[in-house]
Design a protein around this motif. Sequence first.
Motif, PDB file in Angstrom:
ATOM      1  N   VAL A   1       8.318   3.271  -1.158  1.00 50.62           N
ATOM      2  CA  VAL A   1       7.870   2.023  -0.775  1.00 50.62           C
ATOM      3  C   VAL A   1       7.824   1.101  -2.303  1.00 50.62           C
ATOM      4  CG1 VAL A   1       6.715   2.466   1.320  1.00 50.62           C
ATOM      5  CG2 VAL A   1       5.330   2.421  -1.003  1.00 50.62           C
TER       6      VAL A   1
ATOM      7  N   SER B   1       1.519   8.769  -4.959  1.00 46.62           N
ATOM      8  CA  SER B   1       2.286   8.194  -6.191  1.00 46.62           C
ATOM      9  C   SER B   1       2.384   9.444  -7.008  1.00 46.62           C
ATOM     10  CB  SER B   1       1.330   7.132  -6.918  1.00 46.62           C
ATOM     11  OG  SER B   1      -0.114   7.748  -7.358  1.00 46.62           O
TER      12      SER B   1
ATOM     13  N   TYR C   1       5.884   5.438  -5.667  1.00 52.85           N
ATOM     14  CA  TYR C   1       5.007   5.172  -4.686  1.00 52.85           C
ATOM     15  C   TYR C   1       5.562   5.311  -3.136  1.00 52.85           C
ATOM     16  CZ  TYR C   1       2.504   2.884  -8.273  1.00 52.85           C
ATOM     17  OH  TYR C   1       2.015   2.374  -9.645  1.00 52.85           O
ATOM     18  N   GLU C   2       4.954   6.203  -2.254  1.00 56.23           N
ATOM     19  CA  GLU C   2       5.435   6.592  -1.058  1.00 56.23           C
ATOM     20  C   GLU C   2       4.390   6.225   0.005  1.00 56.23           C
ATOM     21  OE1 GLU C   2       6.670  10.671  -0.815  1.00 56.23           O
ATOM     22  OE2 GLU C   2       8.028  10.494  -2.411  1.00 56.23           O
ATOM     23  N   ALA C   3       4.835   6.117   1.324  1.00 59.17           N
ATOM     24  CA  ALA C   3       4.039   5.664   2.317  1.00 59.17           C
ATOM     25  C   ALA C   3       4.842   6.699   3.573  1.00 59.17           C
ATOM     26  CB  ALA C   3       3.748   4.216   2.472  1.00 59.17           C
ATOM     27  N   ASP C   4       4.110   7.160   4.174  1.00 61.43           N
ATOM     28  CA  ASP C   4       4.595   7.865   5.758  1.00 61.43           C
ATOM     29  C   ASP C   4       5.915   8.635   5.234  1.00 61.43           C
ATOM     30  OD1 ASP C   4       2.719   6.811   7.055  1.00 61.43           O
ATOM     31  OD2 ASP C   4       3.589   4.847   7.526  1.00 61.43           O
TER      32      ASP C   4
ATOM     33  N   GLY D   1       0.734  -1.172  -0.030  1.00 60.42           N
ATOM     34  CA  GLY D   1      -0.207   0.033  -0.109  1.00 60.42           C
ATOM     35  C   GLY D   1       0.894   1.342  -0.010  1.00 60.42           C
ATOM     36  N   TYR D   2       0.344   2.353  -0.374  1.00 61.28           N
ATOM     37  CA  TYR D   2       1.040   3.556  -0.341  1.00 61.28           C
ATOM     38  C   TYR D   2       0.106   4.918  -0.396  1.00 61.28           C
ATOM     39  CZ  TYR D   2      -1.203   3.757  -5.016  1.00 61.28           C
ATOM     40  OH  TYR D   2      -2.131   3.479  -6.194  1.00 61.28           O
ATOM     41  N   ASP D   3       0.606   5.907   0.039  1.00 59.44           N
ATOM     42  CA  ASP D   3      -0.242   7.086   0.332  1.00 59.44           C
ATOM     43  C   ASP D   3      -0.339   7.992  -0.757  1.00 59.44           C
ATOM     44  OD1 ASP D   3      -0.710   6.292   2.907  1.00 59.44           O
ATOM     45  OD2 ASP D   3       1.352   7.367   3.548  1.00 59.44           O
TER      46      ASP D   3
END
Length: 365
Positions: A356, A336, A349-352, A332-334
């Motif tokens: 990621v 893009s 893709y990034e998360a927090d 999962g990601y927050d």
Amino acid sequence: MVAAGFIAVGSGPAGVSAAETFRAKHRDIPVRILTDDPALPYAKPPLSKGYLCGREDKHDLHSAAWFTRNRIDLIRGVTVAAIDVDRQQVITKGGRRYPYWHLVLASGATAVRPDIPGVETALTLRTFADAVALKMAARYADTAVVIGAGLIGCEAATCLAEQGVATTLVAVEPVPLHRRFGLEAGERVAKILSDNDVRFAGDTTVIGIDDTGVLLGTGEGIDADVVVTATGVRPDVTLARAAGLAIRDGRIVVDEHMRTSARNVYAAGDVALARNVTAGKHIPAEHWRDAAQQGYVAGLTAAGYAASWDKMPQYSCVIGDYVLTYRGWGTGYDISSLVDHHDGFTVQYEADGKQVGVLTASRGV
């Protein structure tokens, strides 16, 4: 009763890798692979790529002579009915018992069929036998519908269209691969599919299948001589659950060494929810590279050597003359961000606040 030794349940890349790795470290301990698949162990990615498209044959992982030469007892066409973790035995459907010192569960996953009237007439694409049936059906088909626009659905639809079959790809998502890669990437994949003569019907469902084709939730009917369901898979944890192994999110929980909650039992591949050292958390394994790497770790651990799963997952999808390659954790990601380039596109893709995953699409087949 046969002599105890190393057993792998499942002949995919995880099971074969585990058995091969263990055998390399212990030349005299019995090594067995039990599988319900009658075919020689094979790589599955080519089934929806080169094999279905008619560009290449089945890819055996090893020849029959290799198994004989390495004294790995490949027992095909047998169904494992239960595991006795107290007595350390594997019990087949026919009642035969195989004692083990170390056991690797690599039973893979089974195709999920949607709950649709008439779905029993549809084909799937999970095993070599499935691929043979679909390839033969395509030879005599003018039209086809593929249900599900994930990686396998996109590849299968493109291969069918390449064989001259008028193919429609149907999905509940607005664009192909939406759930995995997002809207912008999906829009570009839809264009690639269209350029390869695949019609995409999104934001809809199939509510019925009959001899003439499929009926969509919109009321539209689509002619189809062949219907293929590519609506995901479910890890086969039946044996593990019955044996009392720890299971979470539908997978067998293992540590970074592939150890399960039972003594001398390991799990690898689709069935495993393994802790990845680099990620610092448990990651589901969904592709053959992950499975082979986890099998390698399981085989080394069982053989008494230090080994941990620390590789970042990576896999590829072939759609027409484009190769989509993803490298990342797939959890999962927050955010893009997509950048187009002359022969494709790249998505970060990034998360927090941390990267990621990266998806790259380029013309290259």
